[in-house]
Write a protein that holds these residues in place. Structure first.
Motif, short mmCIF file in Angstrom:
data_model
loop_
_atom_site.label_atom_id
_atom_site.label_comp_id
_atom_site.label_asym_id
_atom_site.label_seq_id
_atom_site.Cartn_x
_atom_site.Cartn_y
_atom_site.Cartn_z
N UNK A 49 -8.38 -5.38 -0.97
CA UNK A 49 -7.33 -4.05 -0.93
C UNK A 49 -7.98 -3.20 0.07
N UNK B 16 0.92 1.31 6.29
CA UNK B 16 -0.36 0.48 5.77
C UNK B 16 -0.03 -0.95 5.49
N UNK C 102 -8.28 -0.52 2.96
CA UNK C 102 -7.48 0.32 3.41
C UNK C 102 -7.85 1.19 4.45
N UNK D 133 -7.41 8.23 5.88
CA UNK D 133 -8.56 9.55 5.57
C UNK D 133 -8.77 9.60 4.17
N UNK D 134 -9.73 10.23 3.75
CA UNK D 134 -10.07 10.59 2.40
C UNK D 134 -8.78 10.91 1.61
N UNK D 135 -8.21 12.04 2.14
CA UNK D 135 -6.80 12.43 1.58
C UNK D 135 -5.73 12.68 2.58
N UNK E 101 -11.55 2.09 3.37
CA UNK E 101 -11.59 2.29 2.13
C UNK E 101 -11.41 1.20 1.22
N UNK E 102 -11.85 0.87 -0.14
CA UNK E 102 -11.32 -0.09 -0.76
C UNK E 102 -12.28 -1.38 -0.64
N UNK E 103 -12.00 -2.39 -1.41
CA UNK E 103 -12.90 -3.61 -1.44
C UNK E 103 -12.08 -4.70 -1.60
N UNK E 104 -12.63 -5.89 -1.29
CA UNK E 104 -11.76 -7.30 -1.05
C UNK E 104 -10.61 -7.16 -0.63
N UNK F 13 0.80 -1.35 0.09
CA UNK F 13 -0.01 0.11 0.18
C UNK F 13 0.83 1.24 0.08
N UNK F 14 0.38 2.20 -0.39
CA UNK F 14 0.81 3.58 -0.24
C UNK F 14 0.50 4.07 1.15
#
Lengths: 176, 765
Positions: free
Chosen positions: B181, B151, B183, B186-188, B176-179, B138-139
């Protein structure tokens, strides 16, 4: 019979002694260098990785495992979040060269190399600081670089560029 | 009746309503059941599938089955097994699954040594990874100066989001994310907005969220010196565990105290500690601005006190013994003593003390009707946290304030000018917001409400049902301890003595009368009459810079002491570490064999205030009388000494009753046309906390907050002690006709919250 046996045993002992004639196993150290075995445990040093950067990441496992508490270090952090030892201190008047630090080191940074006889006038001079411990070489392990295996990003290594890593996931994707 | 179930044949007691895992952890049997997503304060989720146990049915019809301990309600006679092979296999395989993508980070991960994932992996015996494929990455996000995210290390236990969204009711953090992925963040990029964001560090069972302040000066936790301490940054008195190494304080962690802070701590409590290591902290005695020796400054001070023209000023920022020590010295010398810096603050303290027994935060969390007066989050964030816990249980919240605070957005908000607060509070007894409740609780920020408002609060409480409780909060740790021995009108008497030239020297302890303390404007006008001012303090302040003699004192984690919190709970804290310097060469002169790794450590820290006061009493040949008085006062306030590890001791009601007869505070009348002042604070703002760089970098800009109706770029406020020019910050949350400024501003103007003020606006060019 008994006399004969005694003489033969005497002769065998004498032969063992005579057999050593001409062989020299005594080395006139320190004039002559020693041929040390490869797993010899001499003075611990800090090594560098193949890229020339210091290997130690200041995880403090060596100081934790040290039975004589002779290692003391403080972690520092570079701007790219790479950890390094800000100070690294080994007190060789306490060190017993047991090699546990080398076993504990996850980055192969601390290694017991071949220096074993060194003397000082004062106990305080046995406290080696990082400058005296860090060598310009990889020691016994020429290829290992911890940060290539670790998941953290550094200045010259982005996420996903390490060994056995996928490219970073796109968390905003909703594809199955 | 004792309830028990059986885990591997051992009896485990439980309270009905508990689940199996909770009871097993409480009984100390957590070695048998590994777990991740369960947290005592956040409850069960069943997301990690780690806490498997095998349940044998009561009847012989159903075969035994594997189930999750955190989702299994404990019931009598339940037979559970973990020592069978299939349970072990489940434990081992689940942790291997969770570890599939876990990076090889332990040597550079700050969680190492305190990592739940490490513990559980070792406990279940998973040591070799069978998966050899590439790992997911992850970033990271930049989450501000307090929390560091990595992360890659996540095992998706959802503890962080359950804490942040459910418990702390923050809105800027989520999943955030699915399956595979998924994470958390925050949103940003950007700093976390919640005043409780630091708890992510403790809640996260692995190293995804780590302490960014600790990171810069990191040591492994096994090397930390730790001990029981109490947070000195507000009147709640949360229990903390400071950690120090090599003579410097490195971090603060929460210490579980169910009555007060439970499992959590606010960001001020966690990240304000760098005042101890700040470069500006005075460490050497200073005389006329020059560094000097201990005995020189003591001799100077003793000769000052011998003249018999000294006044004494204690502080609600200092601990109980130090204040009593100062008071005892004043008593021996028959000198005037005050515990707070202005008559207004004195009236405030008296009204706070006169309130009946305040509810503990545990009780607040169980309340079902709550009225919050003022911006509670910015004074005592953990009290705001307790209110959020009550909200989760369905409590009805009403907020009376002059601005729409974060807490106000979660309940009924009544926008009120500070002067209207008092009347509103007086009418609360018949208000629908408190009707029908089982357990109503009123929580006030003392400064916003003011002395007359607190008096109204006390009168309202008398009209409410007997189980209704009220608490008043300030951002000083020991207002309730410092003011107990201060007689009525003590501040006025001290200032009068100064005006009439009866005294010309002031001995202050932890106070900042020339800087930002209440009434500083008055003290500044009195300062020319002062021949000398001596200050004992641990932070650099306006007063410290202008003091004739400055005596540094040990910071709170460096000494023992007592704080009295808002409910009158006397809590002890013990010294955790000593400041020390490394003396490498002392090894030569010593025993010949060096201590520890790098030579001897030499203590260098400044001594606590009691040491200085004791030495002073000795030099004045008063030591015996001083010690006797000090012991007497201390025994009077707390006959039994609280244990630092214990829950503290509550002040007896008889001592509280002294203040109920305090004079009825004067009320100010403000006409609707006049501008009114209110205090603006933020959750990290406090005298000690202001020197903590990382926390302070989040501080909002200094300015004058008004409703955006006002078209001006700056304004000058006119007060009795001076003018104050500040830029205007339009704030849509503010009530019209109210100006909010910080405490420094009040000190400069010589005004108090709720006062009318003259303003000249500077219009846009």
């Amino acid at each position: 019979m008994r006399v004969w046996r005694n003489i033969s045993e005497l002769g065998a002992g004498l032969w063992t002694t005579l057999r050593q004639l001409g062989r020299t196993s005594t080395v006139s150290y320190p004039e002559e260098p020693l041929n040390l075995p490869p797993r010899w445990r001499g003075r611990p040093v800090l090594t560098r990785d193949p890229d020339g950067d210091e290997r130690c990441v200041a995880c403090q496992l060596c100081s934790a495992v040290c039975p004589t508490r002779c290692i003391e270090l403080q972690a520092g952090e570079r701007p790219d979040t790479r950890r390094y030892p800000l100070t690294f201190r080994i007190n060789f008047s306490r060190c017993i060269y047991c090699g546990l630090c080398e076993e504990a080191c996850p980055t192969l940074a601390i290694q017991l190399l071949d220096e074993f006889a060194f003397s000082k006038e004062h106990h305080a001079d046995f406290i080696y600081e990082k400058e005296a411990l860090l060598i310009d070489g990889t020691g016994k392990h020429p290829h290992y670089n911890f940060y290539r295996h670790s998941g953290v990003a550094l200045q010259d290594k982005d996420k996903g560029e390490g060994i056995n890593e996928k490219t970073p996931v796109n968390v905003r994707s909703n594809l199955p | 009746m004792k309830h028990v179930f059986f885990l591997d044949g051992q009896e485990i007691p439980f309270i009905p309503g508990q689940n199996v895992l909770e009871a097993a952890i409480a009984a100390g049997k957590n070695q048998q059941i590994p777990y991740f997503c369960f947290h005592p304060a956040l409850g069960s989720l069943g997301a990690c599938r780690q806490c498997a146990v095998k349940m044998y049915a009561h009847d012989s019809k159903h075969p035994p089955r594997i189930t999750m301990a955190c989702l299994l309600p404990a019931s009598d006679g339940l037979q559970l097994v973990t020592l069978e092979d299939d349970v072990h296999t489940e434990h081992r395989e689940i942790i291997e699954l969770l570890m599939t993508n876990h990076p090889l980070d332990c040597p550079v991960c700050d969680e190492g040594g305190q990592c739940h994932l490490q513990d559980m992996t070792v406990q279940t015996g998973h040591s070799v990874r069978h998966y050899s494929g590439p790992k997911r990455t992850y970033r990271n996000q930049d989450l501000g100066p307090l929390v560091y995210q990595e992360m890659n290390r996540c095992i998706t236990c959802y503890r962080c989001v359950r804490f942040y969204q459910d418990a702390a009711q923050g809105e800027d953090f989520g999943v955030f994310g699915s399956r595979n992925r998924v994470s958390f963040g925050r949103l940003e990029d950007g700093p976390l907005e919640s005043p409780f964001s630091g708890n992510l560090v403790e809640v996260c069972p692995t190293g995804v969220f780590t302490d960014k302040v600790f990171r810069h000066d990191y040591v492994r936790v096994w090397d930390l010196q730790q001990g029981p301490s109490v947070c000195p940054h507000c009147a709640v008195g949360c229990n903390t565990t400071p950690g120090a190494r090599l003579g410097t304080l490195r971090r603060i962690r929460n210490r579980i105290r169910p009555e007060i802070n439970g499992h959590f701590l606010c960001d001020r409590g966690r990240y304000a500690f760098p005042y101890v290591t700040a470069n500006s902290r005075p460490l050497q005695p200073r005389l006329m601005g020059e560094t000097t020796r201990q005995d020189a400054v003591l001799r100077q001070l003793a000769s000052r006190l011998e003249e018999g023209r000294s006044g004494f000023l204690g502080s609600p920022r200092e601990d109980l013994q130090s204040n009593l020590g100062l008071f005892a010295l004043a008593d021996c010398l028959h000198a005037p003593f005050a515990a707070v810096t202005s008559s207004w603050a004195e009236a405030l303290a008296q009204q706070c003390l006169a309130l009946p027994q305040a509810p503990s935060l545990q009780e607040v969390a169980a309340a079902d009707r709550i009225v919050v007066i003022g911006d509670l989050d910015s004074i005592a964030p953990m009290a705001g946290f307790a209110v959020r816990q009550a909200l989760r249980q369905g409590a009805r919240l009403t907020v009376l304030a002059s601005s729409r605070t974060e807490l106000a957005q979660k309940g009924d908000y009544r926008p009120l000018r500070p002067s209207a607060l008092r009347d509103q509070v007086a009418q609360l007894a018949d208000d629908p917001c408190l009707q029908g409740g089982r357990f109503p609780v009123l929580l006030a920020t003392a400064e916003t409400l003011g002395p007359s408002g607190l008096y109204a609060l006390r009168k309202t409480l008398e009209k409410l049902p007997a189980n209704a409780r009220a608490g008043a909060f300030v951002n000083r740790p020991n207002l309730f301890g410092a003011a107990y021995f201060a007689a009525d009108g003590h501040t006025e008497r001290l200032q009068q003595a100064l005006r009439q030239r009866k005294i010309n020297h002031l001995l202050c302890l932890g106070a900042d009368p020339l800087g930002e303390d209440w009434g500083a404007g008055t003290w500044r006008t009195l300062a020319p009459g002062l021949d000398g001012l001596t200050l004992l303090d641990m932070v650099d302040s306006e007063t410290a810079r202008s003091a004739e003699a400055l005596i540094p004192v040990a910071a709170f984690p460096e000494r023992a002491g007592l704080f009295v919190n808002y409910e009158g709970r006397i809590q002890a804290f013990s010294p955790v570490y000593r400041r020390e310097a490394l003396v490498l060469h002392s090894a030569v002169q010593g025993s010949g064999f060096p201590e520890a790794a790098g030579g001897l450590k030499h203590p260098i820290g400044p001594p606590p205030p009691l040491f200085w006061l004791g030495r002073l009493a000795e030099m004045l040949h008063l030591h015996e009388a001083w010690q006797k008085r000090l012991d007497f006062y201390l025994h009077f306030l707390c006959p039994e000494r609280p244990d630092p590890e214990g829950p503290g001791v509550l002040l007896p009601d008889t001592i509280r009753a002294r203040f109920e007869i305090a004079a009825v505070p004067a009320t100010r009348t403000v006409t609707p046309e006049q501008w009114e002042l209110d205090i603006f604070r933020w959750y990290g703002g406090e005298t000690l906390a202001d020197t903590a760089d990382e926390l302070h970098s989040l501080a909002p800009a200094r300015g004058l907050r008004v409703h955006p109706d006002v078209q001006a770029v700056a304004a000058t406020l006119h007060g009795p002690c001076g003018d104050l020019q500040l830029p205007v910050i339009a704030c849509a949350e503010m009530v019209q006709g109210v100006i909010a400024i910080d405490q420094e501003g009040f000190a400069e103007l010589g005004l108090y919250p709720g006062d009318p003020v003259e303003v000249s606006w500077e219009q846009r060019q």
